[in-house]
Design a protein around this motif. Structure first.
Motif, PDB file in Angstrom:
ATOM      1  N   THR A   1     -30.535  23.609  -6.726  1.00  0.00           N
ATOM      2  CA  THR A   1     -31.354  24.678  -7.303  1.00  0.00           C
ATOM      3  C   THR A   1     -30.526  25.701  -8.058  1.00  0.00           C
ATOM      4  N   THR A   2     -29.247  25.883  -7.692  1.00  0.00           N
ATOM      5  CA  THR A   2     -28.452  26.911  -8.378  1.00  0.00           C
ATOM      6  C   THR A   2     -27.629  26.370  -9.533  1.00  0.00           C
ATOM      7  N   VAL A   3     -27.378  25.061  -9.602  1.00  0.00           N
ATOM      8  CA  VAL A   3     -26.533  24.505 -10.658  1.00  0.00           C
ATOM      9  C   VAL A   3     -27.310  23.545 -11.558  1.00  0.00           C
ATOM     10  N   VAL A   4     -27.904  22.535 -10.978  1.00  0.00           N
ATOM     11  CA  VAL A   4     -28.537  21.476 -11.771  1.00  0.00           C
ATOM     12  C   VAL A   4     -29.785  21.974 -12.488  1.00  0.00           C
ATOM     13  N   LEU A   5     -30.633  22.702 -11.791  1.00  0.00           N
ATOM     14  CA  LEU A   5     -31.880  23.172 -12.396  1.00  0.00           C
ATOM     15  C   LEU A   5     -31.643  24.090 -13.596  1.00  0.00           C
ATOM     16  N   PRO A   6     -30.788  25.100 -13.500  1.00  0.00           N
ATOM     17  CA  PRO A   6     -30.533  25.929 -14.697  1.00  0.00           C
ATOM     18  C   PRO A   6     -29.947  25.140 -15.863  1.00  0.00           C
ATOM     19  N   LEU A   7     -29.068  24.193 -15.569  1.00  0.00           N
ATOM     20  CA  LEU A   7     -28.503  23.380 -16.658  1.00  0.00           C
ATOM     21  C   LEU A   7     -29.580  22.545 -17.335  1.00  0.00           C
ATOM     22  N   ALA A   8     -30.484  21.984 -16.550  1.00  0.00           N
ATOM     23  CA  ALA A   8     -31.570  21.185 -17.117  1.00  0.00           C
ATOM     24  C   ALA A   8     -32.477  22.058 -17.984  1.00  0.00           C
ATOM     25  N   LEU A   9     -32.796  23.243 -17.499  1.00  0.00           N
ATOM     26  CA  LEU A   9     -33.651  24.144 -18.269  1.00  0.00           C
ATOM     27  C   LEU A   9     -32.957  24.579 -19.563  1.00  0.00           C
ATOM     28  N   LEU A  10     -31.661  24.815 -19.492  1.00  0.00           N
ATOM     29  CA  LEU A  10     -30.901  25.178 -20.682  1.00  0.00           C
ATOM     30  C   LEU A  10     -30.915  24.041 -21.703  1.00  0.00           C
ATOM     31  N   ALA A  11     -30.739  22.813 -21.233  1.00  0.00           N
ATOM     32  CA  ALA A  11     -30.752  21.648 -22.125  1.00  0.00           C
ATOM     33  C   ALA A  11     -32.119  21.482 -22.781  1.00  0.00           C
ATOM     34  N   ILE A  12     -33.183  21.663 -22.010  1.00  0.00           N
ATOM     35  CA  ILE A  12     -34.543  21.550 -22.571  1.00  0.00           C
ATOM     36  C   ILE A  12     -34.772  22.639 -23.620  1.00  0.00           C
ATOM     37  N   GLY A  13     -34.334  23.857 -23.301  1.00  0.00           N
ATOM     38  CA  GLY A  13     -34.502  24.968 -24.245  1.00  0.00           C
ATOM     39  C   GLY A  13     -33.737  24.741 -25.528  1.00  0.00           C
ATOM     40  N   LEU A  14     -32.515  24.262 -25.420  1.00  0.00           N
ATOM     41  CA  LEU A  14     -31.692  23.982 -26.596  1.00  0.00           C
ATOM     42  C   LEU A  14     -32.308  22.870 -27.439  1.00  0.00           C
ATOM     43  N   PHE A  15     -32.771  21.819 -26.781  1.00  0.00           N
ATOM     44  CA  PHE A  15     -33.423  20.703 -27.455  1.00  0.00           C
ATOM     45  C   PHE A  15     -34.653  21.184 -28.232  1.00  0.00           C
ATOM     46  N   THR A  16     -35.468  22.012 -27.582  1.00  0.00           N
ATOM     47  CA  THR A  16     -36.671  22.541 -28.224  1.00  0.00           C
ATOM     48  C   THR A  16     -36.299  23.427 -29.411  1.00  0.00           C
ATOM     49  N   TYR A  17     -35.308  24.288 -29.226  1.00  0.00           N
ATOM     50  CA  TYR A  17     -34.867  25.181 -30.305  1.00  0.00           C
ATOM     51  C   TYR A  17     -34.390  24.412 -31.524  1.00  0.00           C
ATOM     52  N   VAL A  18     -33.594  23.387 -31.296  1.00  0.00           N
ATOM     53  CA  VAL A  18     -33.072  22.581 -32.401  1.00  0.00           C
ATOM     54  C   VAL A  18     -34.206  21.874 -33.133  1.00  0.00           C
ATOM     55  N   ASN A  19     -35.187  21.338 -32.389  1.00  0.00           N
ATOM     56  CA  ASN A  19     -36.302  20.635 -33.017  1.00  0.00           C
ATOM     57  C   ASN A  19     -37.225  21.590 -33.780  1.00  0.00           C
ATOM     58  N   VAL A  20     -37.429  22.786 -33.261  1.00  0.00           N
ATOM     59  CA  VAL A  20     -38.333  23.741 -33.910  1.00  0.00           C
ATOM     60  C   VAL A  20     -37.685  24.310 -35.169  1.00  0.00           C
TER      61      VAL A  20
END
Length: 63
Positions: A42-61
């Motif tokens: 919950t403290t390492v993997v989840l934030p990294l996954a959310l960051l990756a999703i956010g970056l992916f969305t930002y790049v696509n938008v």
């Protein structure tokens, strides 16, 4: 929290009465290790996954 019939409290966990002291120690250590692993997810993997999703969305938008 009360333990079931046939088990007793040992270092804060319910363990079966037929365990020897060494087995009780190993059982409790394993429980504590698995709790730490859950905390790490919950403290390492989840934030990294959310960051990756956010970056992916930002790049696509923005492209």
């Amino acid at each position: 929290m009360e333990c079931e019939i046939g088990s007793s409290k040992y270092r804060g966990y319910c363990v079966p009465n037929y365990f020897t002291t060494a087995e009780k120690d190993a059982f409790v250590d394993a429980k504590e290790r698995s709790k730490k692993r859950g905390r790490m997810i919950t403290t390492v993997v989840l934030p990294l996954a959310l960051l990756a999703i956010g970056l992916f969305t930002y790049v696509n938008v923005t492209s």
